[in-house]
Design a protein around this motif. Structure first.
Motif, PDB file in Angstrom:
ATOM      1  N   GLY A   1      56.381 -51.422 -24.805  1.00 45.48           N
ATOM      2  CA  GLY A   1      56.314 -50.336 -23.835  1.00 45.48           C
ATOM      3  C   GLY A   1      56.696 -50.813 -22.450  1.00 45.48           C
ATOM      4  O   GLY A   1      56.301 -51.898 -22.023  1.00 45.48           O
ATOM      5  N   ALA A   2      57.474 -50.008 -21.737  1.00 46.81           N
ATOM      6  CA  ALA A   2      57.943 -50.409 -20.410  1.00 46.81           C
ATOM      7  C   ALA A   2      56.801 -50.405 -19.411  1.00 46.81           C
ATOM      8  O   ALA A   2      55.965 -49.494 -19.400  1.00 46.81           O
ATOM      9  N   PRO A   3      56.737 -51.418 -18.532  1.00 49.78           N
ATOM     10  CA  PRO A   3      55.743 -51.397 -17.453  1.00 49.78           C
ATOM     11  C   PRO A   3      56.108 -50.324 -16.437  1.00 49.78           C
ATOM     12  O   PRO A   3      57.219 -49.784 -16.430  1.00 49.78           O
ATOM     13  N   ALA A   4      55.181 -50.031 -15.552  1.00 51.23           N
ATOM     14  CA  ALA A   4      55.390 -48.957 -14.575  1.00 51.23           C
ATOM     15  C   ALA A   4      56.659 -49.177 -13.752  1.00 51.23           C
ATOM     16  O   ALA A   4      57.375 -48.224 -13.436  1.00 51.23           O
ATOM     17  N   ALA A   5      56.950 -50.427 -13.416  1.00 53.73           N
ATOM     18  CA  ALA A   5      58.111 -50.716 -12.579  1.00 53.73           C
ATOM     19  C   ALA A   5      59.433 -50.393 -13.255  1.00 53.73           C
ATOM     20  O   ALA A   5      60.463 -50.285 -12.585  1.00 53.73           O
ATOM     21  N   CYS A   6      59.416 -50.222 -14.583  1.00 54.20           N
ATOM     22  CA  CYS A   6      60.656 -49.983 -15.324  1.00 54.20           C
ATOM     23  C   CYS A   6      60.821 -48.539 -15.793  1.00 54.20           C
ATOM     24  O   CYS A   6      61.906 -48.164 -16.259  1.00 54.20           O
ATOM     25  N   LYS A   7      59.765 -47.730 -15.713  1.00 51.79           N
ATOM     26  CA  LYS A   7      59.778 -46.436 -16.394  1.00 51.79           C
ATOM     27  C   LYS A   7      60.759 -45.430 -15.818  1.00 51.79           C
ATOM     28  O   LYS A   7      61.106 -44.458 -16.492  1.00 51.79           O
ATOM     29  N   GLU A   8      61.218 -45.659 -14.598  1.00 52.71           N
ATOM     30  CA  GLU A   8      62.256 -44.774 -14.075  1.00 52.71           C
ATOM     31  C   GLU A   8      63.610 -45.080 -14.701  1.00 52.71           C
ATOM     32  O   GLU A   8      64.521 -44.255 -14.661  1.00 52.71           O
ATOM     33  N   GLN A   9      63.733 -46.261 -15.305  1.00 50.64           N
ATOM     34  CA  GLN A   9      64.997 -46.661 -15.930  1.00 50.64           C
ATOM     35  C   GLN A   9      64.942 -46.579 -17.442  1.00 50.64           C
ATOM     36  O   GLN A   9      65.871 -46.078 -18.077  1.00 50.64           O
ATOM     37  N   VAL A  10      63.867 -47.099 -18.050  1.00 50.17           N
ATOM     38  CA  VAL A  10      63.741 -47.129 -19.505  1.00 50.17           C
ATOM     39  C   VAL A  10      62.287 -46.895 -19.898  1.00 50.17           C
ATOM     40  O   VAL A  10      61.372 -47.178 -19.121  1.00 50.17           O
ATOM     41  N   GLN A  11      62.077 -46.367 -21.079  1.00 52.47           N
ATOM     42  CA  GLN A  11      60.724 -46.177 -21.594  1.00 52.47           C
ATOM     43  C   GLN A  11      60.270 -47.341 -22.474  1.00 52.47           C
ATOM     44  O   GLN A  11      59.081 -47.550 -22.675  1.00 52.47           O
ATOM     45  N   THR A  12      61.251 -48.086 -22.999  1.00 54.48           N
ATOM     46  CA  THR A  12      60.952 -49.230 -23.861  1.00 54.48           C
ATOM     47  C   THR A  12      61.745 -50.432 -23.387  1.00 54.48           C
ATOM     48  O   THR A  12      62.941 -50.305 -23.078  1.00 54.48           O
ATOM     49  N   ILE A  13      61.107 -51.585 -23.292  1.00 55.51           N
ATOM     50  CA  ILE A  13      61.816 -52.819 -22.995  1.00 55.51           C
ATOM     51  C   ILE A  13      61.830 -53.681 -24.248  1.00 55.51           C
ATOM     52  O   ILE A  13      61.158 -53.373 -25.241  1.00 55.51           O
ATOM     53  N   LYS A  14      62.605 -54.763 -24.183  1.00 53.90           N
ATOM     54  CA  LYS A  14      62.787 -55.606 -25.360  1.00 53.90           C
ATOM     55  C   LYS A  14      62.294 -57.032 -25.120  1.00 53.90           C
ATOM     56  O   LYS A  14      62.552 -57.629 -24.074  1.00 53.90           O
ATOM     57  N   GLY A  15      61.585 -57.551 -26.103  1.00 55.37           N
ATOM     58  CA  GLY A  15      61.333 -58.974 -26.197  1.00 55.37           C
ATOM     59  C   GLY A  15      62.195 -59.515 -27.325  1.00 55.37           C
ATOM     60  O   GLY A  15      63.038 -58.803 -27.870  1.00 55.37           O
ATOM     61  N   PHE A  16      61.968 -60.785 -27.708  1.00 55.17           N
ATOM     62  CA  PHE A  16      62.779 -61.312 -28.811  1.00 55.17           C
ATOM     63  C   PHE A  16      62.052 -62.429 -29.551  1.00 55.17           C
ATOM     64  O   PHE A  16      61.092 -63.026 -29.070  1.00 55.17           O
ATOM     65  N   ARG A  17      62.565 -62.666 -30.749  1.00 56.68           N
ATOM     66  CA  ARG A  17      62.083 -63.741 -31.626  1.00 56.68           C
ATOM     67  C   ARG A  17      63.296 -64.528 -32.100  1.00 56.68           C
ATOM     68  O   ARG A  17      64.342 -63.948 -32.407  1.00 56.68           O
ATOM     69  N   LEU A  18      63.175 -65.862 -32.138  1.00 59.00           N
ATOM     70  CA  LEU A  18      64.215 -66.714 -32.690  1.00 59.00           C
ATOM     71  C   LEU A  18      63.748 -67.273 -34.027  1.00 59.00           C
ATOM     72  O   LEU A  18      62.616 -67.746 -34.146  1.00 59.00           O
ATOM     73  N   ARG A  19      64.648 -67.223 -34.989  1.00 55.17           N
ATOM     74  CA  ARG A  19      64.306 -67.667 -36.337  1.00 55.17           C
ATOM     75  C   ARG A  19      65.430 -68.557 -36.884  1.00 55.17           C
ATOM     76  O   ARG A  19      66.615 -68.214 -36.764  1.00 55.17           O
ATOM     77  N   MET A  20      65.062 -69.688 -37.482  1.00 57.63           N
ATOM     78  CA  MET A  20      66.029 -70.522 -38.193  1.00 57.63           C
ATOM     79  C   MET A  20      66.083 -70.039 -39.636  1.00 57.63           C
ATOM     80  O   MET A  20      65.064 -70.038 -40.337  1.00 57.63           O
ATOM     81  N   THR A  21      67.258 -69.610 -40.077  1.00 55.68           N
ATOM     82  CA  THR A  21      67.419 -69.169 -41.464  1.00 55.68           C
ATOM     83  C   THR A  21      68.186 -70.192 -42.298  1.00 55.68           C
ATOM     84  O   THR A  21      68.324 -70.019 -43.507  1.00 55.68           O
ATOM     85  N   GLN A  22      68.660 -71.248 -41.646  1.00 58.21           N
ATOM     86  CA  GLN A  22      69.320 -72.352 -42.346  1.00 58.21           C
ATOM     87  C   GLN A  22      69.144 -73.613 -41.494  1.00 58.21           C
ATOM     88  O   GLN A  22      69.384 -73.589 -40.288  1.00 58.21           O
ATOM     89  N   ILE A  23      68.688 -74.673 -42.125  1.00 60.65           N
ATOM     90  CA  ILE A  23      68.527 -75.953 -41.445  1.00 60.65           C
ATOM     91  C   ILE A  23      69.177 -77.024 -42.308  1.00 60.65           C
ATOM     92  O   ILE A  23      68.813 -77.197 -43.477  1.00 60.65           O
TER      93      ILE A  23
END
Length: 243
Positions: A154-176
């Protein structure tokens, strides 16, 4: 319409279609190097801010043991107006970190950019990179695959005039080393305010460094996209990969 006017209209259409649409600025990224023991990594992002034509340079020096910035960093330099030159701003930033670079020997251990996928690349998956740990011909070692998954928040108050949802991320190794894996190597617990209002990410590159007599350090370069008045701005994160 007579023939001359048709030709003029066609020429105008072709000229217009050849001009790029205005868009937000995507920072360039330049790895600076590692300390000899692989515990520190530094990089620069730089460019010219779209719309106002003001150059900037940001330099980050990261303690990879605890994923924090070294004291007195990041360094951020920005022109006062559009008369400032990018080279001058970059020199100001470099001068501020010169002692860190020298004391840590960063220029003596540049590492290798073993994978890179800019936003202009249209044939690759923006959320996946497959690479070997070293550049050599013939190839040395088996490939690794790193993937990025976006996470909604969920977007913080400072972002809600621009977007309703912000993005985080996860990194995953699928081959080593050529073997299929499913290992999370990084995951946002909460999107930090320093990323502003991120709307997406691109897995932009991987930098590696062979510690003499030790392991290979891996750094993921992640491009963070933020809304801009004329498109999206892109800024960089460096995330240690610990498979």
């Amino acid at each position: 319409m007579n023939t001359a006017l048709r030709r003029l209209a066609l020429a105008a259409t072709l000229l217009t279609s050849a001009l790029p649409a205005f868009a937000g600025d995507i920072a360039s990224v330049r790895p600076i190097g590692f300390s000899a023991d692989g515990s520190v990594f530094a990089f620069e992002e730089f460019g010219v801010q779209s719309g106002v034509n003001i150059p900037y340079s940001n330099i980050y020096a990261i303690d990879l043991n605890n994923n924090t910035f070294l004291p007195d960093t990041p360094v951020r330099q920005r022109g006062d107006d559009d008369k400032a030159t990018l080279s001058a701003i970059r020199k100001q930033a470099a001068d501020q970190v010169a002692k860190i670079v020298q004391d840590r020997g960063l220029l003596d251990h540049p590492g290798e950019l073993v994978a890179f996928s800019p936003v202009s690349e249209v044939s690759s998956d923006p959320h996946s990179l497959t690479y070997r740990l070293r550049s050599s011909v013939p190839n040395s070692g088996e490939p690794n695959t790193l993937t990025l998954e976006e996470l909604d928040e969920g977007a913080p108050a400072a972002c809600k005039e621009q977007v309703q949802t912000i993005k985080g991320f996860r990194l995953r190794m699928t081959q080593i080393s050529g073997q299929k894996q499913d290992k999370v190597v990084y995951e946002d617990g909460h999107v930090p305010a320093s990323r502003r209002c991120p709307t997406g990410y691109r897995l932009g590159g991987v930098v590696t460094y062979q510690i003499p007599g030790g392991a290979v350090v891996q750094i993921a370069l992640v491009l963070v996209m933020n809304p801009a008045s004329d498109g999206s701005d892109g800024r960089w994160l460096a995330v240690p990969i610990k498979p």
